[in-house]
Motif scaffolding. Structure first.
Motif, PDB file in Angstrom:
ATOM      1  N   PHE A  81       0.824  -1.204   0.000  1.00  0.00           N
ATOM      2  CA  PHE A  81       0.000   0.000   0.000  1.00  0.00           C
ATOM      3  C   PHE A  81       0.864   1.262   0.000  1.00  0.00           C
ATOM      4  CE2 PHE A  81      -2.650   3.031   2.602  1.00  0.00           C
ATOM      5  CZ  PHE A  81      -3.412   3.441   1.527  1.00  0.00           C
ATOM      6  N   LYS A  82       1.959   1.189   0.744  1.00  0.00           N
ATOM      7  CA  LYS A  82       2.900   2.322   0.819  1.00  0.00           C
ATOM      8  C   LYS A  82       3.427   2.680  -0.576  1.00  0.00           C
ATOM      9  CE  LYS A  82       5.324   1.882   4.684  1.00  0.00           C
ATOM     10  NZ  LYS A  82       6.434   1.338   5.504  1.00  0.00           N
ATOM     11  N   VAL A  83       3.759   1.646  -1.333  1.00  0.00           N
ATOM     12  CA  VAL A  83       4.307   1.868  -2.680  1.00  0.00           C
ATOM     13  C   VAL A  83       3.223   2.398  -3.622  1.00  0.00           C
ATOM     14  CG1 VAL A  83       5.339   0.738  -4.693  1.00  0.00           C
ATOM     15  CG2 VAL A  83       6.132   0.146  -2.385  1.00  0.00           C
ATOM     16  N   LEU A  84       2.035   1.812  -3.526  1.00  0.00           N
ATOM     17  CA  LEU A  84       0.932   2.276  -4.381  1.00  0.00           C
ATOM     18  C   LEU A  84       0.702   3.774  -4.161  1.00  0.00           C
ATOM     19  CD1 LEU A  84      -1.741  -0.603  -3.993  1.00  0.00           C
ATOM     20  CD2 LEU A  84       0.003  -0.336  -5.766  1.00  0.00           C
ATOM     21  N   ARG A  85       0.729   4.129  -2.904  1.00  0.00           N
ATOM     22  CA  ARG A  85       0.496   5.519  -2.511  1.00  0.00           C
ATOM     23  C   ARG A  85       1.611   6.425  -3.062  1.00  0.00           C
ATOM     24  NH1 ARG A  85      -1.810   6.559   3.400  1.00  0.00           N
ATOM     25  NH2 ARG A  85      -3.067   8.348   2.823  1.00  0.00           N
ATOM     26  N   ALA A  86       2.855   5.989  -2.889  1.00  0.00           N
ATOM     27  CA  ALA A  86       4.006   6.799  -3.338  1.00  0.00           C
ATOM     28  C   ALA A  86       3.954   7.038  -4.841  1.00  0.00           C
ATOM     29  CB  ALA A  86       5.311   6.103  -2.948  1.00  0.00           C
ATOM     30  N   HIS A  87       3.498   6.018  -5.581  1.00  0.00           N
ATOM     31  CA  HIS A  87       3.441   6.152  -7.053  1.00  0.00           C
ATOM     32  C   HIS A  87       2.091   6.696  -7.515  1.00  0.00           C
ATOM     33  CE1 HIS A  87       7.273   4.315  -8.472  1.00  0.00           C
ATOM     34  NE2 HIS A  87       7.267   3.800  -7.246  1.00  0.00           N
ATOM     35  N   GLN A  90      -7.098  -1.813   3.569  1.00  0.00           N
ATOM     36  CA  GLN A  90      -6.127  -0.848   4.095  1.00  0.00           C
ATOM     37  C   GLN A  90      -6.288   0.515   3.420  1.00  0.00           C
ATOM     38  OE1 GLN A  90      -2.449  -2.981   3.517  1.00  0.00           O
ATOM     39  NE2 GLN A  90      -2.520  -3.866   5.565  1.00  0.00           N
ATOM     40  N   ALA A  91      -6.545   0.503   2.115  1.00  0.00           N
ATOM     41  CA  ALA A  91      -6.733   1.768   1.399  1.00  0.00           C
ATOM     42  C   ALA A  91      -7.964   2.505   1.932  1.00  0.00           C
ATOM     43  CB  ALA A  91      -6.875   1.493  -0.099  1.00  0.00           C
ATOM     44  N   ARG A  92      -9.039   1.708   2.106  1.00  0.00           N
ATOM     45  CA  ARG A  92     -10.277   2.316   2.618  1.00  0.00           C
ATOM     46  C   ARG A  92     -10.026   2.923   3.998  1.00  0.00           C
ATOM     47  NH1 ARG A  92     -14.329  -1.574   1.520  1.00  0.00           N
ATOM     48  NH2 ARG A  92     -13.427  -1.061  -0.508  1.00  0.00           N
ATOM     49  N   ALA A  93      -9.355   2.139   4.872  1.00  0.00           N
ATOM     50  CA  ALA A  93      -9.086   2.616   6.236  1.00  0.00           C
ATOM     51  C   ALA A  93      -8.246   3.892   6.226  1.00  0.00           C
ATOM     52  CB  ALA A  93      -8.368   1.523   7.029  1.00  0.00           C
ATOM     53  N   ALA A  94      -7.358   4.006   5.242  1.00  0.00           N
ATOM     54  CA  ALA A  94      -6.485   5.176   5.172  1.00  0.00           C
ATOM     55  C   ALA A  94      -7.135   6.318   4.403  1.00  0.00           C
ATOM     56  CB  ALA A  94      -5.162   4.789   4.508  1.00  0.00           C
ATOM     57  N   GLY A  95      -8.325   6.071   3.889  1.00  0.00           N
ATOM     58  CA  GLY A  95      -8.991   7.114   3.117  1.00  0.00           C
ATOM     59  C   GLY A  95      -8.327   7.398   1.777  1.00  0.00           C
ATOM     60  N   TYR A  96      -7.542   6.412   1.303  1.00  0.00           N
ATOM     61  CA  TYR A  96      -6.855   6.591   0.020  1.00  0.00           C
ATOM     62  C   TYR A  96      -7.731   6.065  -1.118  1.00  0.00           C
ATOM     63  CZ  TYR A  96      -3.298   6.097  -3.646  1.00  0.00           C
ATOM     64  OH  TYR A  96      -2.601   6.173  -4.818  1.00  0.00           O
ATOM     65  N   PRO A  97      -7.907   6.827  -2.173  1.00  0.00           N
ATOM     66  CA  PRO A  97      -8.831   6.439  -3.247  1.00  0.00           C
ATOM     67  C   PRO A  97      -8.258   5.382  -4.173  1.00  0.00           C
ATOM     68  CG  PRO A  97      -7.799   8.529  -3.813  1.00  0.00           C
ATOM     69  CD  PRO A  97      -7.246   8.123  -2.468  1.00  0.00           C
ATOM     70  N   LEU A  98      -8.271   4.123  -3.735  1.00  0.00           N
ATOM     71  CA  LEU A  98      -7.748   3.027  -4.563  1.00  0.00           C
ATOM     72  C   LEU A  98      -8.889   2.142  -5.041  1.00  0.00           C
ATOM     73  CD1 LEU A  98      -5.093   1.444  -5.495  1.00  0.00           C
ATOM     74  CD2 LEU A  98      -5.535  -0.006  -3.511  1.00  0.00           C
TER      75      LEU A  98
END
Lengths: 404, 404
Positions: B91-97, B120-128
């Motif tokens: 998830f960290k890498v997806l976010r960075a890129h 994990q993306a949902r929990a972090a509020g990241y739009p994946l």
């Protein structure tokens, strides 16, 4: 001559195209007005002795064509290797049925059977024309550029290694594929035709024409694994040490699995498993996988060379023509006349019978673990049209962000 | 959303058509104006963590089509089964890129990875948007009529047994073919589609869905051998006794080959060899041969179902469409809609992840050693067009003279 009866039989291990030769005989023979009946013996020479004949003259050309395209021996085969007495029984039956032409499709042993029967007929003053038609996936008949059945089996091995290489590139490790061929390495060498890119496997090829040393083997594998991060290996089931002792037997002793004295090593997965054990134990590589191609390489339906099909048909047709017009017994042989074209000879039976061809030195690389371009040029046209091909994604790396 | 970056990866064992799904994603994604880049992770989730990405947007459609037709994972694969922590790295890498869409082509384990990353993306509020694309030769994903990759592997097994049956008919004896599939017997059952005439093999089929008993096995083989003068047997590598203990382990103990405690039984030829030993020893049959199909059944190049190719392409295309228009994460699934036609659903990830489908009872004959017509109807359309066929000579016996 007067009965106009022909007998054809199939011997030894089946191939993908042996029925092409059978049908070549059956259909070509019917074109000769002097032929009245074409008999097929069931289960090879054993069927002759037992008089188990089918009348192929009652078959339709449509069904014969369908059978021709079907792998394995449509008449059935046998592993019987007739001695003098057995051949006398054969001859007795041929005489009783007034068979005037005898065609036997097979390898070394079959050509020797034809030779003995031919001599017995001559000695008895019986007018028999006896012709051997070549067939063997081992490609080990002397006097032949190659033998029908070998190209299709070689195609299977090449396709198998092309796929195994892709699989091994996806999940890197060591892969050992064991290929048939106890004395001749042609079929194992065919694995190299599965290679496309320079770093593709098989990275190492072990043939029965070269002495196998376990230490060199492990050193070779180690070097290739370090270079490529993986290693694909083609091994002939016939590899042996300097004294001729099969490696499978030696390794089985080494790991003390021979306690019962009856561990069967041929026709099993033992050699691949034992070599994998050695690589794991001595080189400490984790992902090591072994396959033994076994009967698939000669029996798999749907992997056939169209060149092989045509030539197998032709050796059957030529056998009949030689018999009708040639005036002597013999063994049909394939001679290469161009790149790529062939013609057919009728060799004396004694020139072929019981002899074994192995891979010529010019086909084996100096390293002993690879083949030469001469072999590649030799084999490629035999594999036929429509060989599947492999492609790769081209490199276009994305810059790293976290680990730059 | 704004970066327009897509990431696709391949996990688990390669198949003959997994690159069709990859190329389906790459080409379909380019049709969406919001997509700016299609990245491919090398060697599955491990390549994500290591940021080993290829920019597939720089590929030509011509080469992508050639790669699509090539078996095994063009991006490379991995056996890594990510836990929570591993998924955090992903998830960290997806976010960075700034990856906004993640497509993972794989089996049960891969769908579970997608599920965790999605949460994990949902929990972090990241739009994946995270989509699992089905793939497995085992056909063991729940919620799917079948899975891409299975039809081509099934075709290989059917063709292999069609050929093995012909070979065995030529030189009669007992033949044991061991097929992949530890928990699900679909691939072993596919052997039955190699059968044409009523007396063809496989005469017996042993699946992991039924308890294996050595005594019943030997009795079955004896009966078939007496009836047909030969016997072709399909065995799943996953056969086990009532307690779930693998038969390979039990037999190895019985013949006391387990002395070193490290005899590897999976991924070797051991099971076939041990069953052959039993048949030889207990039934006194001489010609007994065993093959383990090994990696050939998933990697052989040139044996592919065109239906499988099309569907594998479609699950990739549909994954992109679901991602762009569907508004939720999920696992693409194949649903049968006619004889023969399919459509695609997007199932909740939790409905597929980590679950294993085995053969339904309606597909297994009451004897437990054969399949039903329901299975035959289920599998036949999946095998695709151009299946090789086998033909026989028709009986037309010649009267005996000496032995009449």
């Amino acid at each position: 001559m007067g009965s106009g009866k022909i007998l054809v039989a199939q011997g030894g291990g089946p191939t993908a195209v042996i029925n092409q030769s059978l049908v070549g005989v059956a259909l070509e023979a019917r074109r000769f007005r002097e032929v009245t009946r074409v008999y097929g013996a069931q289960f090879g020479v054993r069927g002759i002795v037992n008089e188990d004949f089918l009348d192929l003259t009652q078959e339709t050309s449509n069904n014969l064509e369908l059978v021709a395209a079907t792998p394995a021996s449509a008449l059935g085969s046998t592993r019987d290797k007739p001695d003098l007495k057995y051949c006398e029984e054969i001859f007795k039956v041929l005489r009783a049925h007034e068979i005037e032409h005898f065609f036997y499709i097979g390898g070394n042993d079959s050509s020797d059977t034809v030779r003995i029967v031919s001599e017995q007929a001559r000695a008895a003053g019986y007018p028999l024309r006896a012709i051997h038609i070549p067939k063997t996936i081992d490609n080990d008949l002397v006097g032949n550029d190659h033998t029908p059945g070998f190209p299709s089996a070689a195609r299977f091995v090449a396709q198998a290694f092309a796929g195994a290489n892709l699989d091994n590139a996806s999940l890197p490790g060591v892969y050992v594929g064991v290929v048939m061929g106890r004395h001749a390495g042609f079929l194992t060498a065919a694995s190299a035709l599965g290679k496309k890119f320079p770093d593709d496997g098989p990275h190492l090829i072990y043939l029965p024409e070269r002495v196998f040393s376990l230490d060199s083997f492990l050193a070779d594998v180690k070097a290739m694994y370090e270079q490529h991060g993986r290693c694909v290996i083609a091994v002939s089931e016939g590899i042996h040490d300097a004294s001729g002792e099969p490696i499978a037997t030696l390794l089985a002793k080494e790991v003390e699995r021979d306690a019962h004295g009856n561990v069967q090593l041929s026709g099993t997965g033992a050699l691949a498993d034992l070599l994998c054990d050695e690589i794991r134990a001595k080189l400490g590589i984790k992902r090591v996988r072994g396959d033994t191609f076994g009967y698939l390489q000669r029996s798999f339906i749907g992997c056939v060379s169209d060149v092989d099909q045509r030539e197998a048909r032709e050796v059957g047709e030529k056998a009949v023509q030689f018999a009708m017009w040639g005036g002597r017994d013999g063994s049909v042989a394939i001679r290469r006349t161009g790149f790529y074209s062939v013609d057919y000879d009728l060799l004396p039976l004694a020139a072929v019978a019981g002899k074994t061809r192995t891979m010529e030195d010019e086909f084996i690389a100096a390293s002993g673990t690879d083949i030469t371009d001469a072999f590649r040029l030799y084999l490629r046209p035999l594999l036929g049209s429509g060989m599947p091909d492999a492609f790769r994604l081209r490199p276009a790396p994305v810059p790293k962000i976290l680990k730059r």
